[in-house]
Design a protein around this motif. Structure first.
Motif, PDB file in Angstrom:
ATOM      1  N   LEU A 386      -6.165   7.242   4.138  1.00 16.66           N
ATOM      2  CA  LEU A 386      -4.972   7.759   3.463  1.00 16.66           C
ATOM      3  C   LEU A 386      -4.662   6.880   2.248  1.00 16.66           C
ATOM      4  CD1 LEU A 386      -2.527   9.665   3.336  1.00 16.66           C
ATOM      5  CD2 LEU A 386      -1.319   8.069   4.858  1.00 16.66           C
ATOM      6  N   LYS A 387      -4.586   7.508   1.068  1.00 15.12           N
ATOM      7  CA  LYS A 387      -4.284   6.789  -0.170  1.00 15.12           C
ATOM      8  C   LYS A 387      -2.931   7.257  -0.714  1.00 15.12           C
ATOM      9  CE  LYS A 387      -9.148   6.108  -1.395  1.00 15.12           C
ATOM     10  NZ  LYS A 387     -10.194   6.289  -2.435  1.00 15.12           N
ATOM     11  N   LEU A 388      -1.970   6.325  -0.749  1.00 16.11           N
ATOM     12  CA  LEU A 388      -0.620   6.618  -1.239  1.00 16.11           C
ATOM     13  C   LEU A 388      -0.221   5.630  -2.331  1.00 16.11           C
ATOM     14  CD1 LEU A 388       1.114   7.175   2.237  1.00 16.11           C
ATOM     15  CD2 LEU A 388       0.097   8.901   0.749  1.00 16.11           C
ATOM     16  N   ASN A 389      -1.194   5.042  -3.012  1.00 17.11           N
ATOM     17  CA  ASN A 389      -0.921   4.028  -4.020  1.00 17.11           C
ATOM     18  C   ASN A 389      -0.214   4.629  -5.241  1.00 17.11           C
ATOM     19  OD1 ASN A 389      -3.807   5.085  -4.002  1.00 17.11           O
ATOM     20  ND2 ASN A 389      -3.618   4.444  -6.139  1.00 17.11           N
ATOM     21  N   LYS A 390       0.635   3.817  -5.862  1.00 17.82           N
ATOM     22  CA  LYS A 390       1.369   4.199  -7.069  1.00 17.82           C
ATOM     23  C   LYS A 390       2.177   5.472  -6.856  1.00 17.82           C
ATOM     24  CE  LYS A 390      -1.757   1.857 -10.280  1.00 17.82           C
ATOM     25  NZ  LYS A 390      -2.580   1.953 -11.505  1.00 17.82           N
ATOM     26  N   THR A 391       2.892   5.495  -5.722  1.00 14.28           N
ATOM     27  CA  THR A 391       3.816   6.587  -5.439  1.00 14.28           C
ATOM     28  C   THR A 391       5.211   5.995  -5.203  1.00 14.28           C
ATOM     29  OG1 THR A 391       3.324   6.499  -3.068  1.00 14.28           O
ATOM     30  CG2 THR A 391       1.998   8.005  -4.403  1.00 14.28           C
ATOM     31  N   ASN A 392       6.169   6.841  -4.835  1.00 10.03           N
ATOM     32  CA  ASN A 392       7.564   6.396  -4.686  1.00 10.03           C
ATOM     33  C   ASN A 392       7.937   6.134  -3.230  1.00 10.03           C
ATOM     34  OD1 ASN A 392       7.952   6.817  -7.507  1.00 10.03           O
ATOM     35  ND2 ASN A 392       8.245   9.005  -7.121  1.00 10.03           N
ATOM     36  N   ILE A 393       6.959   5.891  -2.385  1.00  8.74           N
ATOM     37  CA  ILE A 393       7.240   5.752  -0.953  1.00  8.74           C
ATOM     38  C   ILE A 393       7.822   4.381  -0.614  1.00  8.74           C
ATOM     39  CG2 ILE A 393       5.425   7.390  -0.343  1.00  8.74           C
ATOM     40  CD1 ILE A 393       3.769   4.916   0.573  1.00  8.74           C
ATOM     41  N   THR A 394       8.493   4.314   0.550  1.00  7.84           N
ATOM     42  CA  THR A 394       9.027   3.063   1.094  1.00  7.84           C
ATOM     43  C   THR A 394       8.595   2.963   2.561  1.00  7.84           C
ATOM     44  OG1 THR A 394      11.098   4.030   1.898  1.00  7.84           O
ATOM     45  CG2 THR A 394      11.036   3.325  -0.419  1.00  7.84           C
ATOM     46  N   ASP A 395       9.226   2.057   3.295  1.00  5.57           N
ATOM     47  CA  ASP A 395       8.897   1.887   4.713  1.00  5.57           C
ATOM     48  C   ASP A 395       9.141   3.153   5.529  1.00  5.57           C
ATOM     49  OD1 ASP A 395       8.261  -0.697   4.149  1.00  5.57           O
ATOM     50  OD2 ASP A 395      10.137  -1.558   4.885  1.00  5.57           O
ATOM     51  N   LEU A 407      -6.300   6.585  12.195  1.00  7.94           N
ATOM     52  CA  LEU A 407      -6.165   6.060  10.835  1.00  7.94           C
ATOM     53  C   LEU A 407      -6.776   4.663  10.726  1.00  7.94           C
ATOM     54  CD1 LEU A 407      -5.032   6.895   8.110  1.00  7.94           C
ATOM     55  CD2 LEU A 407      -2.839   5.910   8.773  1.00  7.94           C
ATOM     56  N   LYS A 408      -7.756   4.500   9.823  1.00 17.45           N
ATOM     57  CA  LYS A 408      -8.472   3.236   9.678  1.00 17.45           C
ATOM     58  C   LYS A 408      -8.228   2.549   8.342  1.00 17.45           C
ATOM     59  CE  LYS A 408     -10.330   3.497  13.715  1.00 17.45           C
ATOM     60  NZ  LYS A 408      -9.800   2.600  14.772  1.00 17.45           N
ATOM     61  N   THR A 409      -8.004   3.307   7.284  1.00 19.36           N
ATOM     62  CA  THR A 409      -7.826   2.725   5.951  1.00 19.36           C
ATOM     63  C   THR A 409      -6.569   3.301   5.306  1.00 19.36           C
ATOM     64  OG1 THR A 409     -10.223   2.485   5.683  1.00 19.36           O
ATOM     65  CG2 THR A 409      -8.875   2.344   3.692  1.00 19.36           C
ATOM     66  N   ILE A 410      -5.687   2.392   4.855  1.00 25.50           N
ATOM     67  CA  ILE A 410      -4.439   2.815   4.200  1.00 25.50           C
ATOM     68  C   ILE A 410      -4.336   2.094   2.863  1.00 25.50           C
ATOM     69  CG2 ILE A 410      -1.940   2.974   4.399  1.00 25.50           C
ATOM     70  CD1 ILE A 410      -2.260   2.652   7.423  1.00 25.50           C
ATOM     71  N   ASP A 432      -8.082  -0.620  10.257  1.00 25.23           N
ATOM     72  CA  ASP A 432      -8.982  -1.711   9.882  1.00 25.23           C
ATOM     73  C   ASP A 432      -8.542  -2.393   8.598  1.00 25.23           C
ATOM     74  OD1 ASP A 432     -10.596  -1.175  12.069  1.00 25.23           O
ATOM     75  OD2 ASP A 432     -11.845   0.241  10.960  1.00 25.23           O
ATOM     76  N   GLN A 433      -8.120  -1.603   7.601  1.00 26.25           N
ATOM     77  CA  GLN A 433      -7.819  -2.136   6.277  1.00 26.25           C
ATOM     78  C   GLN A 433      -6.506  -1.575   5.749  1.00 26.25           C
ATOM     79  OE1 GLN A 433      -9.935  -4.163   4.496  1.00 26.25           O
ATOM     80  NE2 GLN A 433     -11.839  -4.053   5.634  1.00 26.25           N
ATOM     81  N   ILE A 434      -5.709  -2.459   5.134  1.00 23.72           N
ATOM     82  CA  ILE A 434      -4.531  -2.027   4.383  1.00 23.72           C
ATOM     83  C   ILE A 434      -4.567  -2.714   3.023  1.00 23.72           C
ATOM     84  CG2 ILE A 434      -2.016  -2.061   4.207  1.00 23.72           C
ATOM     85  CD1 ILE A 434      -1.825  -1.911   7.202  1.00 23.72           C
ATOM     86  N   TYR A 435      -4.545  -1.936   1.958  1.00 24.86           N
ATOM     87  CA  TYR A 435      -4.557  -2.474   0.599  1.00 24.86           C
ATOM     88  C   TYR A 435      -3.129  -2.380   0.053  1.00 24.86           C
ATOM     89  CZ  TYR A 435      -9.573  -2.026   1.176  1.00 24.86           C
ATOM     90  OH  TYR A 435     -10.864  -2.135   1.647  1.00 24.86           O
ATOM     91  N   ALA A 436      -2.490  -3.539  -0.137  1.00 22.80           N
ATOM     92  CA  ALA A 436      -1.048  -3.516  -0.377  1.00 22.80           C
ATOM     93  C   ALA A 436      -0.573  -4.523  -1.420  1.00 22.80           C
ATOM     94  CB  ALA A 436      -0.323  -3.753   0.948  1.00 22.80           C
ATOM     95  N   TRP A 437      -1.351  -4.749  -2.488  1.00 23.68           N
ATOM     96  CA  TRP A 437      -0.841  -5.634  -3.522  1.00 23.68           C
ATOM     97  C   TRP A 437       0.230  -4.916  -4.358  1.00 23.68           C
ATOM     98  CZ3 TRP A 437      -5.953  -3.961  -3.282  1.00 23.68           C
ATOM     99  CH2 TRP A 437      -6.358  -3.043  -4.263  1.00 23.68           C
TER     100      TRP A 437
END
Length: 465
Positions: A386-395, A407-410, A432-437
């Motif tokens: 699931l790719k939600l990068n550069k969106t307006n989402i929060t917790d 779900l393995k990659t976010i 497995d992976q979360i990309y969150a910079w």
């Protein structure tokens, strides 16, 4: 033997004399001889290759009616010399121990027989006759058979008794285990770790250090250095001690160059030793914590999910909303879906609900996605990436992901996600992976997340896990 052929035996004789000198000098022998044994795997392949090539040349020459006597003689001399050398080095290597005696004896004596047969072939080839002896071909065939048998038992010593037949046998079908409490800590977890990283050198035919790890019973018997584990005390257990030595230490296990135990695997071995007894209890009866629960998720046995095909009407309707769809594999109904524009349709991603069972990879990055649009994600139980990068989402959006067990990659970089949202997510699922910079995740708290959860969290700095 005529004087002309004495030269063929000069070098082998010199090698044998040198070995005798080494054997009579204890200090020199202790330094050099063990190293010679380690050359056995290198040297033994030389006569094998040379002998097979010579056999091919001999058969070809018979078909053409031309016998290349000199080439055959030189090649057999080469094979004879290195087969003898391989026997000597192999015997030296066997003195290190750690091998099943019966298998080792077969390999040793068939290897010696092979060297004798090759040497006999060489002697026959040096006769003055321009044509080969009638016994030459039968003798050659017997030699090829002998070297094949020796090679097979060599592979058994090195890789185990099922090395040749491993992929010929039907794999054992494991019964699904979908609940952590149903796992047996040794059989389903610790033994699998040993099987992947240790049993190649610690099995019934090759017991380095006298230790076999093929079963719990063998492990508890220990090895040449005594007991391998001290029950309820991992730090006093020799097995755990050797596994945690610096990799540069000569006693570190597995040896440098072999696949190493991961931090997660070491933790599980330590936990098992500290809680072990004579039974292999299910996890349900053992003291648990969040770390154990997260680590054990990797050892659940889940049946492969077969995703049914989506209807053409559903796919057409979603494409009409501006989404791009691609099948991941021809024989499975799993779909990859993305949206290329910044502004999502008026109904957000609600149109995707009709494909909820088929969506495996979903890319909504670089869109105007917000928390109030993400409720549909709850239904996508087969979602893996699931790719939600550069969106307006929060917790709040992460709360909608807590039930997605596949779900393995976010990918959520450049969003307003925080530590609390990540912690709540990882309490429920273990990707497995979360990309969150470029988020609100505090770098100073990253180490706490690293210690508590198995997920790799990438914050784009040297401080990431």
């Amino acid at each position: 033997m005529n004087k002309r052929n004495i030269k063929y035996y000069t070098l082998p004789a010199a090698i044998i004399i040198l070995l005798i000198i080494l054997l009579t000098n204890e200090d020199l022998a202790n330094k050099i001889i063990p190293s010679l044994g380690r050359l056995h795997p290198l040297v033994l392949h030389l006569p094998i290759g040379a002998l097979i090539l010579t056999f091919f040349l001999y058969v070809l020459s018979r078909l053409k009616g031309e016998y290349p006597k000199n080439i055959i003689t030189i090649a057999l001399g080469f094979s004879s010399f290195f087969s003898i050398l391989a026997c000597i080095f192999g015997y030296i290597l066997s003195l290190e121990g750690g091998y099943t005696e019966q298998t080792l004896d077969i390999h040793l004596w068939v290897g010696i027989l092979t060297a004798v047969l090759i040497t006999l072939l060489f002697a026959v080839s040096t006769s003055k006759s321009k044509r080969p002896s009638v016994l030459f071909l039968p003798l050659f065939i017997v030699t090829i058979c002998a070297i094949s048998v020796a090679g097979h038992y060599g592979s058994v010593l090195t890789h185990g008794s099922d090395f040749l037949t491993e992929f010929m046998e039907s794999p054992e079908i494991e019964k699904p285990i979908t609940n952590i409490d149903s796992l047996k800590l040794y059989d389903n977890v610790v033994h699998k770790i040993f099987d992947n990283k240790c049993i190649e050198c610690h099995n019934t035919t090759k017991k380095k250090g006298g230790l076999s790890l093929v079963s719990k019973h063998n492990l508890l018997l220990g090895g040449d250095s005594g007991m391998a584990i001290e029950k309820h005390n991992a730090h006093e257990s020799l097995l755990f001690e050797l596994c945690t030595l610096p990799i540069t230490d000569d006693n570190h296990m597995p040896p440098e160059g072999k696949p190493q135990l991961t931090k997660k695997e070491l933790w599980l071995i330590k936990y098992w030793i500290n809680t072990s007894d004579d039974r292999d209890d299910k996890v349900a009866s053992l003291p648990k914590n969040d770390t154990l629960n997260n680590y054990l998720k990797d050892y659940l046995i889940i049946d492969e999910i077969l995703i049914k095909e989506a209807s053409e009407e559903a796919i057409t309707a979603v494409i009409a909303k501006g989404f791009t769809i691609r099948k991941l594999t021809p024989k499975n109904g799993g779909l990859w879906i993305t949206y290329k524009n910044k502004k999502l349709p008026d109904d957000g991603i609600n149109s995707l609900i009709q494909l909820k069972d088929q969506i495996v990879e979903l890319d909504l990055g670089n869109t105007d996605l917000s928390d109030d649009m993400t409720n549909a994600l709850k239904n996508m139980q087969n979602l893996v990436t699931l790719k939600l990068n550069k969106t307006n989402i929060t917790d709040l959006t992460l709360n909608n992901l807590t039930g997605l067990k596949q779900l393995k990659t976010i990918v959520i970089h450049h969003t307003s996600i925080s530590n609390e949202g990540i912690k709540n997510l990882l309490t429920n699922i273990s990707p497995d992976q979360i990309y969150a910079w470029k988020t609100n995740i505090d770098h100073t708290d990253l180490q706490l997340l690293k210690n508590e959860y198995a997920t790799h969290i990438n914050l784009g700095t040297s401080k990431t896990k």
